[in-house]
Design a protein around this motif. Sequence first.
Motif, PDB file in Angstrom:
ATOM      1  N   ARG A   1       2.852   4.231 -31.224  1.00  0.00           N
ATOM      2  CA  ARG A   1       2.666   5.451 -30.438  1.00  0.00           C
ATOM      3  C   ARG A   1       3.318   5.270 -29.063  1.00  0.00           C
ATOM      4  NH1 ARG A   1      -2.621   8.631 -28.051  1.00  0.00           N
ATOM      5  NH2 ARG A   1      -1.346  10.006 -26.756  1.00  0.00           N
ATOM      6  N   VAL A   2       4.106   6.240 -28.647  1.00  0.00           N
ATOM      7  CA  VAL A   2       4.749   6.192 -27.337  1.00  0.00           C
ATOM      8  C   VAL A   2       3.846   6.861 -26.305  1.00  0.00           C
ATOM      9  CG1 VAL A   2       6.757   6.912 -25.997  1.00  0.00           C
ATOM     10  CG2 VAL A   2       7.048   6.151 -28.362  1.00  0.00           C
ATOM     11  N   TRP A   3       3.618   6.155 -25.208  1.00  0.00           N
ATOM     12  CA  TRP A   3       2.768   6.627 -24.121  1.00  0.00           C
ATOM     13  C   TRP A   3       3.614   6.818 -22.865  1.00  0.00           C
ATOM     14  CZ3 TRP A   3      -2.572   7.244 -24.576  1.00  0.00           C
ATOM     15  CH2 TRP A   3      -3.155   6.715 -25.745  1.00  0.00           C
ATOM     16  N   ALA A   4       3.256   7.795 -22.070  1.00  0.00           N
ATOM     17  CA  ALA A   4       3.865   8.011 -20.755  1.00  0.00           C
ATOM     18  C   ALA A   4       2.804   7.705 -19.695  1.00  0.00           C
ATOM     19  CB  ALA A   4       4.346   9.450 -20.614  1.00  0.00           C
ATOM     20  N   ARG A   5       3.263   7.337 -18.525  1.00  0.00           N
ATOM     21  CA  ARG A   5       2.357   6.991 -17.421  1.00  0.00           C
ATOM     22  C   ARG A   5       1.266   8.036 -17.233  1.00  0.00           C
ATOM     23  NH1 ARG A   5       4.699   8.179 -11.841  1.00  0.00           N
ATOM     24  NH2 ARG A   5       4.152  10.214 -12.692  1.00  0.00           N
TER      25      ARG A   5
ATOM     26  N   LEU B   1       1.091  -1.929 -24.411  1.00  0.00           N
ATOM     27  CA  LEU B   1       2.465  -1.454 -24.582  1.00  0.00           C
ATOM     28  C   LEU B   1       3.477  -2.584 -24.568  1.00  0.00           C
ATOM     29  CD1 LEU B   1       2.340   1.584 -22.112  1.00  0.00           C
ATOM     30  CD2 LEU B   1       1.559   1.460 -24.490  1.00  0.00           C
ATOM     31  N   HIS B   2       4.553  -2.382 -25.316  1.00  0.00           N
ATOM     32  CA  HIS B   2       5.629  -3.370 -25.372  1.00  0.00           C
ATOM     33  C   HIS B   2       6.792  -2.881 -24.520  1.00  0.00           C
ATOM     34  CE1 HIS B   2       8.576  -5.956 -27.855  1.00  0.00           C
ATOM     35  NE2 HIS B   2       8.042  -6.647 -26.896  1.00  0.00           N
TER      36      HIS B   2
ATOM     37  N   PHE C   1       0.827  -1.207   0.000  1.00  0.00           N
ATOM     38  CA  PHE C   1       0.000   0.000   0.000  1.00  0.00           C
ATOM     39  C   PHE C   1       0.858   1.253   0.000  1.00  0.00           C
ATOM     40  CE2 PHE C   1      -3.063  -3.068   1.729  1.00  0.00           C
ATOM     41  CZ  PHE C   1      -4.156  -2.801   0.915  1.00  0.00           C
ATOM     42  N   GLY C   2       0.514   2.184  -0.883  1.00  0.00           N
ATOM     43  CA  GLY C   2       1.193   3.460  -0.950  1.00  0.00           C
ATOM     44  C   GLY C   2       2.365   3.520  -1.922  1.00  0.00           C
ATOM     45  N   PHE C   3       2.824   2.357  -2.427  1.00  0.00           N
ATOM     46  CA  PHE C   3       3.899   2.346  -3.430  1.00  0.00           C
ATOM     47  C   PHE C   3       3.494   3.273  -4.565  1.00  0.00           C
ATOM     48  CE2 PHE C   3       5.192   0.322  -7.510  1.00  0.00           C
ATOM     49  CZ  PHE C   3       6.581   0.412  -7.393  1.00  0.00           C
ATOM     50  N   ARG C   4       4.348   4.202  -4.905  1.00  0.00           N
ATOM     51  CA  ARG C   4       4.037   5.182  -5.953  1.00  0.00           C
ATOM     52  C   ARG C   4       4.368   4.608  -7.327  1.00  0.00           C
ATOM     53  NH1 ARG C   4       1.856   9.852  -7.340  1.00  0.00           N
ATOM     54  NH2 ARG C   4       3.066  11.248  -8.626  1.00  0.00           N
ATOM     55  N   ALA C   5       3.439   4.759  -8.255  1.00  0.00           N
ATOM     56  CA  ALA C   5       3.606   4.233  -9.612  1.00  0.00           C
ATOM     57  C   ALA C   5       4.824   4.866 -10.280  1.00  0.00           C
ATOM     58  CB  ALA C   5       2.358   4.505 -10.447  1.00  0.00           C
ATOM     59  N   PRO C   6       5.843   4.075 -10.615  1.00  0.00           N
ATOM     60  CA  PRO C   6       6.999   4.632 -11.320  1.00  0.00           C
ATOM     61  C   PRO C   6       6.601   5.169 -12.697  1.00  0.00           C
ATOM     62  CG  PRO C   6       7.522   2.476 -10.412  1.00  0.00           C
ATOM     63  CD  PRO C   6       6.036   2.660 -10.278  1.00  0.00           C
ATOM     64  N   ASP C   7       7.268   6.237 -13.098  1.00  0.00           N
ATOM     65  CA  ASP C   7       7.021   6.806 -14.415  1.00  0.00           C
ATOM     66  C   ASP C   7       7.600   5.860 -15.472  1.00  0.00           C
ATOM     67  OD1 ASP C   7       6.105   8.607 -16.266  1.00  0.00           O
ATOM     68  OD2 ASP C   7       7.662  10.098 -15.909  1.00  0.00           O
ATOM     69  N   PHE C   8       7.040   5.884 -16.657  1.00  0.00           N
ATOM     70  CA  PHE C   8       7.557   5.071 -17.761  1.00  0.00           C
ATOM     71  C   PHE C   8       7.104   5.659 -19.075  1.00  0.00           C
ATOM     72  CE2 PHE C   8       3.469   3.162 -16.611  1.00  0.00           C
ATOM     73  CZ  PHE C   8       2.827   3.098 -17.828  1.00  0.00           C
ATOM     74  N   ARG C   9       7.751   5.199 -20.120  1.00  0.00           N
ATOM     75  CA  ARG C   9       7.384   5.513 -21.501  1.00  0.00           C
ATOM     76  C   ARG C   9       7.571   4.225 -22.295  1.00  0.00           C
ATOM     77  NH1 ARG C   9       7.061  10.640 -23.222  1.00  0.00           N
ATOM     78  NH2 ARG C   9       7.938  10.207 -25.266  1.00  0.00           N
TER      79      ARG C   9
ATOM     80  N   LEU D   1     -15.547   4.265 -14.399  1.00  0.00           N
ATOM     81  CA  LEU D   1     -15.328   4.643 -13.000  1.00  0.00           C
ATOM     82  C   LEU D   1     -14.331   5.793 -12.871  1.00  0.00           C
ATOM     83  CD1 LEU D   1     -15.024   1.195 -11.148  1.00  0.00           C
ATOM     84  CD2 LEU D   1     -16.911   2.838 -10.977  1.00  0.00           C
ATOM     85  N   GLY D   2     -13.589   6.095 -13.945  1.00  0.00           N
ATOM     86  CA  GLY D   2     -12.630   7.179 -13.920  1.00  0.00           C
ATOM     87  C   GLY D   2     -11.175   6.745 -13.937  1.00  0.00           C
ATOM     88  N   PHE D   3     -10.923   5.486 -14.248  1.00  0.00           N
ATOM     89  CA  PHE D   3      -9.554   4.972 -14.276  1.00  0.00           C
ATOM     90  C   PHE D   3      -9.034   4.863 -15.702  1.00  0.00           C
ATOM     91  CE2 PHE D   3     -11.229   3.379 -10.284  1.00  0.00           C
ATOM     92  CZ  PHE D   3     -10.214   3.733  -9.413  1.00  0.00           C
ATOM     93  N   GLY D   4      -7.759   5.173 -15.874  1.00  0.00           N
ATOM     94  CA  GLY D   4      -7.080   4.845 -17.104  1.00  0.00           C
ATOM     95  C   GLY D   4      -6.685   3.376 -17.025  1.00  0.00           C
ATOM     96  N   VAL D   5      -6.687   2.695 -18.139  1.00  0.00           N
ATOM     97  CA  VAL D   5      -6.329   1.273 -18.181  1.00  0.00           C
ATOM     98  C   VAL D   5      -5.254   1.086 -19.249  1.00  0.00           C
ATOM     99  CG1 VAL D   5      -7.154  -1.076 -18.629  1.00  0.00           C
ATOM    100  CG2 VAL D   5      -8.655   0.567 -17.473  1.00  0.00           C
ATOM    101  N   VAL D   6      -4.222   0.323 -18.899  1.00  0.00           N
ATOM    102  CA  VAL D   6      -3.145   0.018 -19.832  1.00  0.00           C
ATOM    103  C   VAL D   6      -2.666  -1.406 -19.580  1.00  0.00           C
ATOM    104  CG1 VAL D   6      -1.360   0.992 -18.331  1.00  0.00           C
ATOM    105  CG2 VAL D   6      -0.929   0.782 -20.775  1.00  0.00           C
ATOM    106  N   ALA D   7      -2.337  -2.096 -20.650  1.00  0.00           N
ATOM    107  CA  ALA D   7      -1.726  -3.423 -20.547  1.00  0.00           C
ATOM    108  C   ALA D   7      -0.295  -3.322 -21.045  1.00  0.00           C
ATOM    109  CB  ALA D   7      -2.507  -4.438 -21.379  1.00  0.00           C
ATOM    110  N   ILE D   8       0.566  -4.142 -20.466  1.00  0.00           N
ATOM    111  CA  ILE D   8       1.981  -4.128 -20.817  1.00  0.00           C
ATOM    112  C   ILE D   8       2.454  -5.563 -21.006  1.00  0.00           C
ATOM    113  CG2 ILE D   8       4.299  -3.505 -20.031  1.00  0.00           C
ATOM    114  CD1 ILE D   8       3.012  -1.203 -18.473  1.00  0.00           C
ATOM    115  N   ALA D   9       3.148  -5.808 -22.103  1.00  0.00           N
ATOM    116  CA  ALA D   9       3.776  -7.108 -22.360  1.00  0.00           C
ATOM    117  C   ALA D   9       5.272  -6.954 -22.125  1.00  0.00           C
ATOM    118  CB  ALA D   9       3.502  -7.565 -23.789  1.00  0.00           C
ATOM    119  N   SER D  10       5.807  -7.743 -21.206  1.00  0.00           N
ATOM    120  CA  SER D  10       7.223  -7.615 -20.824  1.00  0.00           C
ATOM    121  C   SER D  10       8.050  -8.854 -21.101  1.00  0.00           C
ATOM    122  CB  SER D  10       7.319  -7.269 -19.332  1.00  0.00           C
ATOM    123  OG  SER D  10       6.721  -6.030 -19.065  1.00  0.00           O
ATOM    124  N   ASN D  11       7.447  -9.922 -21.598  1.00  0.00           N
ATOM    125  CA  ASN D  11       8.218 -11.142 -21.831  1.00  0.00           C
ATOM    126  C   ASN D  11       9.350 -10.926 -22.833  1.00  0.00           C
ATOM    127  OD1 ASN D  11       6.969 -12.917 -20.095  1.00  0.00           O
ATOM    128  ND2 ASN D  11       5.633 -13.817 -21.645  1.00  0.00           N
ATOM    129  N   ASP D  12      10.436 -11.649 -22.624  1.00  0.00           N
ATOM    130  CA  ASP D  12      11.551 -11.687 -23.565  1.00  0.00           C
ATOM    131  C   ASP D  12      11.052 -12.330 -24.858  1.00  0.00           C
ATOM    132  OD1 ASP D  12      13.968 -11.912 -24.888  1.00  0.00           O
ATOM    133  OD2 ASP D  12      14.698 -13.557 -23.633  1.00  0.00           O
TER     134      ASP D  12
END
Length: 184
Positions: free
Chosen positions: A26-30, A105-106, A11-19, A68-79
């Motif tokens: 298209r490049v997205w930022a947090r 996002l990749h 709880f409280g962990f702040r979402a790290p920024d990313f691109r 509800l007011g949330f942004g939603v994003v999926a990320i694929a991180s597998n090698d």
Amino acid sequence: MTAASPPTVNFGFRAPDFRAADTRGRVWARDELRGPKGLVLLFLANDCPYVAAIADKLAREAKALHDLGFGVVAIASNDVAQSPADGVAGMASFARTHRFAFPYLHDVTQSIARAYGAVCTPDCFGFNSELQLQYRGRFDESGPTAMPSARRELYDAMREIASTGNGPREQAPAFGCAIKWKAA
């Protein structure tokens, strides 16, 4: 597939920024992805049966989370060397097939997964409007087989976060395929 289960919510962990780029380049930022109530971040893998089991339901739930007011994003991180289906072409096909209406996002360098401490797919993170972690757990109780009547665990948690800013104190950890890390 190797199964893995991450730790529970910090709880409280702040979402790290990313691109990162989506399947169209298209490049997205947090901060572009967050909604007024916060952000839902989902680590997925196209070849994971746990993700395949929830993919259609996830597409529908993303719309409800957006409402509800949330942004939603999926990320694929597998090698991609270990999991070629998780490359951009496979991601684009998967997103089309399951009608994802949110960015997929990749994470080419796997830096996003490492920054968030992602362990498996699906691994669901729910942040409040201050981008403080309030949910870290499973999408629902489905395993590698869909459970159409499963309780809406992610949605219910995010609804609570939307109204109070805080997530439920009891959360079931995510469970799924281990992220395929690149060799060091």
